[in-house]
Structure formats: structure tokens, C-alpha cells
Scaffold this motif. Structure first.
Motif, PDB file in Angstrom:
ATOM      1  N   VAL A 140       0.832  -1.208   0.000  1.00  0.00           N
ATOM      2  CA  VAL A 140       0.000   0.000   0.000  1.00  0.00           C
ATOM      3  C   VAL A 140       0.866   1.257   0.000  1.00  0.00           C
ATOM      4  CG1 VAL A 140      -0.340   0.335   2.499  1.00  0.00           C
ATOM      5  CG2 VAL A 140      -2.142   0.980   0.914  1.00  0.00           C
ATOM      6  N   GLU A 141       2.034   1.183   0.618  1.00  0.00           N
ATOM      7  CA  GLU A 141       2.960   2.330   0.604  1.00  0.00           C
ATOM      8  C   GLU A 141       3.415   2.609  -0.830  1.00  0.00           C
ATOM      9  OE1 GLU A 141       3.483   4.182   3.098  1.00  0.00           O
ATOM     10  OE2 GLU A 141       2.795   2.938   4.767  1.00  0.00           O
ATOM     11  N   THR A 142       3.673   1.553  -1.595  1.00  0.00           N
ATOM     12  CA  THR A 142       4.071   1.725  -2.996  1.00  0.00           C
ATOM     13  C   THR A 142       2.920   2.319  -3.802  1.00  0.00           C
ATOM     14  OG1 THR A 142       5.511  -0.203  -2.779  1.00  0.00           O
ATOM     15  CG2 THR A 142       5.017   0.524  -5.014  1.00  0.00           C
ATOM     16  N   THR A 143       1.705   1.859  -3.555  1.00  0.00           N
ATOM     17  CA  THR A 143       0.536   2.396  -4.256  1.00  0.00           C
ATOM     18  C   THR A 143       0.357   3.880  -3.958  1.00  0.00           C
ATOM     19  OG1 THR A 143      -0.591   0.261  -4.256  1.00  0.00           O
ATOM     20  CG2 THR A 143      -1.973   2.212  -4.501  1.00  0.00           C
ATOM     21  N   ILE A 144       0.481   4.259  -2.691  1.00  0.00           N
ATOM     22  CA  ILE A 144       0.357   5.671  -2.311  1.00  0.00           C
ATOM     23  C   ILE A 144       1.455   6.492  -2.957  1.00  0.00           C
ATOM     24  CG2 ILE A 144       0.588   7.267  -0.356  1.00  0.00           C
ATOM     25  CD1 ILE A 144      -1.024   5.261   1.302  1.00  0.00           C
ATOM     26  N   SER A 145       2.669   5.961  -2.991  1.00  0.00           N
ATOM     27  CA  SER A 145       3.784   6.650  -3.641  1.00  0.00           C
ATOM     28  C   SER A 145       3.501   6.865  -5.125  1.00  0.00           C
ATOM     29  CB  SER A 145       5.069   5.846  -3.445  1.00  0.00           C
ATOM     30  OG  SER A 145       6.140   6.449  -4.108  1.00  0.00           O
ATOM     31  N   GLN A 146       2.957   5.835  -5.788  1.00  0.00           N
ATOM     32  CA  GLN A 146       2.616   5.967  -7.213  1.00  0.00           C
ATOM     33  C   GLN A 146       1.504   6.998  -7.416  1.00  0.00           C
ATOM     34  OE1 GLN A 146       1.901   1.700  -7.791  1.00  0.00           O
ATOM     35  NE2 GLN A 146       3.426   1.731  -9.433  1.00  0.00           N
ATOM     36  N   LEU A 147       0.493   6.993  -6.556  1.00  0.00           N
ATOM     37  CA  LEU A 147      -0.593   7.955  -6.664  1.00  0.00           C
ATOM     38  C   LEU A 147      -0.089   9.385  -6.478  1.00  0.00           C
ATOM     39  CD1 LEU A 147      -3.385   6.043  -4.695  1.00  0.00           C
ATOM     40  CD2 LEU A 147      -3.566   6.820  -7.068  1.00  0.00           C
ATOM     41  N   CYS A 148       0.869   9.565  -5.570  1.00  0.00           N
ATOM     42  CA  CYS A 148       1.411  10.907  -5.319  1.00  0.00           C
ATOM     43  C   CYS A 148       2.363  11.350  -6.429  1.00  0.00           C
ATOM     44  CB  CYS A 148       2.133  10.947  -3.973  1.00  0.00           C
ATOM     45  SG  CYS A 148       1.030  10.799  -2.565  1.00  0.00           S
ATOM     46  N   ASP A 149       3.240  10.456  -6.882  1.00  0.00           N
ATOM     47  CA  ASP A 149       4.261  10.822  -7.868  1.00  0.00           C
ATOM     48  C   ASP A 149       3.718  10.889  -9.292  1.00  0.00           C
ATOM     49  OD1 ASP A 149       5.999  10.876  -5.756  1.00  0.00           O
ATOM     50  OD2 ASP A 149       6.914   8.937  -6.188  1.00  0.00           O
ATOM     51  N   GLN A 150       3.030   9.838  -9.718  1.00  0.00           N
ATOM     52  CA  GLN A 150       2.565   9.791 -11.109  1.00  0.00           C
ATOM     53  C   GLN A 150       1.215  10.469 -11.330  1.00  0.00           C
ATOM     54  OE1 GLN A 150       4.018   6.165 -10.390  1.00  0.00           O
ATOM     55  NE2 GLN A 150       5.799   7.416 -10.824  1.00  0.00           N
ATOM     56  N   PHE A 151       0.354  10.476 -10.298  1.00  0.00           N
ATOM     57  CA  PHE A 151      -0.991  11.023 -10.463  1.00  0.00           C
ATOM     58  C   PHE A 151      -1.224  12.310  -9.659  1.00  0.00           C
ATOM     59  CE2 PHE A 151      -1.241   6.593 -11.614  1.00  0.00           C
ATOM     60  CZ  PHE A 151      -2.086   6.581 -12.713  1.00  0.00           C
ATOM     61  N   SER A 152      -0.223  12.755  -8.912  1.00  0.00           N
ATOM     62  CA  SER A 152      -0.299  14.002  -8.117  1.00  0.00           C
ATOM     63  C   SER A 152      -1.580  14.072  -7.292  1.00  0.00           C
ATOM     64  CB  SER A 152      -0.208  15.227  -9.035  1.00  0.00           C
ATOM     65  OG  SER A 152       0.970  15.195  -9.795  1.00  0.00           O
ATOM     66  N   ILE A 153      -1.902  12.981  -6.621  1.00  0.00           N
ATOM     67  CA  ILE A 153      -3.176  12.924  -5.885  1.00  0.00           C
ATOM     68  C   ILE A 153      -3.178  13.835  -4.658  1.00  0.00           C
ATOM     69  CG2 ILE A 153      -2.674  10.998  -4.310  1.00  0.00           C
ATOM     70  CD1 ILE A 153      -5.515   9.947  -5.172  1.00  0.00           C
ATOM     71  N   SER A 154      -2.020  14.140  -4.117  1.00  0.00           N
ATOM     72  CA  SER A 154      -1.972  14.989  -2.929  1.00  0.00           C
ATOM     73  C   SER A 154      -1.903  16.479  -3.285  1.00  0.00           C
ATOM     74  CB  SER A 154      -0.792  14.600  -2.045  1.00  0.00           C
ATOM     75  OG  SER A 154       0.414  14.741  -2.759  1.00  0.00           O
ATOM     76  N   ARG A 155      -1.969  16.809  -4.568  1.00  0.00           N
ATOM     77  CA  ARG A 155      -1.947  18.210  -4.992  1.00  0.00           C
ATOM     78  C   ARG A 155      -3.361  18.620  -5.389  1.00  0.00           C
ATOM     79  NH1 ARG A 155       1.928  19.203  -9.696  1.00  0.00           N
ATOM     80  NH2 ARG A 155       3.350  18.324  -8.174  1.00  0.00           N
ATOM     81  N   ILE A 156      -3.927  19.568  -4.668  1.00  0.00           N
ATOM     82  CA  ILE A 156      -5.300  20.003  -4.947  1.00  0.00           C
ATOM     83  C   ILE A 156      -5.275  21.182  -5.906  1.00  0.00           C
ATOM     84  CG2 ILE A 156      -7.391  21.024  -3.963  1.00  0.00           C
ATOM     85  CD1 ILE A 156      -6.896  19.484  -1.457  1.00  0.00           C
ATOM     86  N   ARG A 157      -5.935  21.018  -7.035  1.00  0.00           N
ATOM     87  CA  ARG A 157      -6.088  22.106  -8.001  1.00  0.00           C
ATOM     88  C   ARG A 157      -7.557  22.521  -8.099  1.00  0.00           C
ATOM     89  NH1 ARG A 157      -1.104  24.202  -9.465  1.00  0.00           N
ATOM     90  NH2 ARG A 157       0.360  22.494  -9.669  1.00  0.00           N
TER      91      ARG A 157
END
Length: 198
Positions: A140-157
Motif C-alpha cells: 500500500v505504501e508503494t501504491t500511495i507513492s505511485q498515486l502521489c508521484d505519477q498522479f499528483s493525488i496529494s496536490r489540490i487544483r
């Protein structure tokens, strides 16, 4: 077997929070609003925003998520996620340690919750299972890392709650589509970096 974890979704850092005029500081129809929260593991400190709780399969594919205020405890969100799906076994980190929660999950939802044990706890897992538990939880840590790095999920626009949820759904949908494409092409399921940037 499923894995649960959460990640911070900051609107802005602590210094800019008071002066921020974002509509996300106001509650929407469900009562969700940006709140102050802390994140020690990501070196974020105190921030204004939300927390995204996700449940993934044992190989890392997200199957459900929930957006909550940043000050909401992960243990409060887990029963809400279990109302929407069937998860026989859920592995979590130390943030999900609570004997009452484990008993409630088993009785109400027939879910066996297995959080990471602290070293000073009396009830410990057998050594072989402890190693397996750690190995599975890293997924799950790898999944969260992928979501943050490749999909910028933690960046709110987004400027509205509706926009935030729409973007989140699109990002989780894109992640699932990438996994599906890899399965069709006979590639490793979680090799998403070159798929996203292609």
C-alpha cells in the motif's frame, strides 16, 4: 486480503492557512471541510486540508477511498469504508490499533482487522506471520507513492468540493485503467510509470 492506509491531501501549509480564501474551508452538503491535521511520516507537519483513506487489494489496486477532514482519525473512517464493501481480512498500520475497533469490525462487518503491533503490546503475531504482514503492508505504501508521484493525488487544483471529488475519482480511475492495460499487455500490474508518461 486487503490493505488500508491514508495519505494527507493538503490545501495549503500552516503558514498560509489563515490567509487562504479557499471555499474548501467551508463545509459542503456532507459536512466535509478542510481542517488542520498533522502528518509526521511525510515530514509535512501541520497542514490545512483533507485525509484520503484508501483500501487496496493485496497487490496494490485501490478498490475504495474516502475523503475526510484532516483531523479525523483513521479508525473512525474504517467502519464507513466497510459498510460499502466486503473485506474479509484487512491489514493496517499502527494507526489502526484499537482492541474495541477490532472487536467491532469482527462483530458488525465480519472483518478481521490485523494492524501492525507495537513492540510493547502483549499480544504479538508469530514471527513468520509478522514478516509476511510487513511484506504485504509495504504494497500500500508503494501504491500511495505511485498515486502521489505519477498522479499528483496529494496536490489540490480544485476550488470546490465537487471539483475535488471529481479529480480524485479521475485519478483513481486512471490508476485502475493503467493496471488494466498492463494486465492486457502481459506486463507487471503495478508498472505504471511508463504507462502514465507514455
Amino acid at each position: 486480503m486487503y490493505i488500508v492506509d491514508s495519505l494527507p491531501v493538503p490545501v495549503c501549509d500552516f503558514k498560509r492557512a489563515y490567509a487562504s480564501h479557499t471555499p474548501l474551508k467551508c463545509a459542503n452538503g456532507t459536512g466535509t471541510l478542510a481542517a488542520y491535521g498533522k502528518c509526521v511520516t511525510k515530514a509535512l507537519g501541520t497542514f490545512l486540508g483533507f485525509r484520503c483513506s484508501i483500501i487496496t487489494t493485496s497487490y496494490g489496486l485501490p478498490v475504495d477511498f474516502a475523503i475526510t477532514p484532516a483531523d479525523m482519525d483513521d479508525r473512525e473512517v474504517l467502519p464507513l469504508l466497510c459498510e460499502r464493501g466486503t473485506y474479509p481480512i484487512i491489514i493496517g498500520d499502527k494507526g489502526y490499533i484499537c482492541e474495541a475497533l477490532e472487536a467491532q469490525m469482527l462483530k458488525t462487518y465480519n472483518v478481521c482487522l490485523l494492524p501492525t503491533r507495537r513492540e510493547n503490546q502483549k499480544a504479538q503475531y508469530p514471527p513468520k506471520f509478522r514478516k509476511l504482514h510487513q511484506k504485504i503492508r509495504r504494497r500500500v505504501e508503494t501504491t500511495i507513492s505511485q498515486l502521489c508521484d505519477q498522479f499528483s493525488i496529494s496536490r489540490i487544483r480544485a476550488r470546490t468540493h465537487w471539483g475535488l471529488l471529481t479529480r480524485m475519482n479521475n485519478k483513481f480511475g486512471g490508476f485502475a485503467l493503467g493496471v488494466f492495460m498492463n494486465k492486457c499487455l502481459g506486463r507487471p500490474l503495478m508498472a505504471l510509470k511508463d504507462v502514465v508518461y507514455a
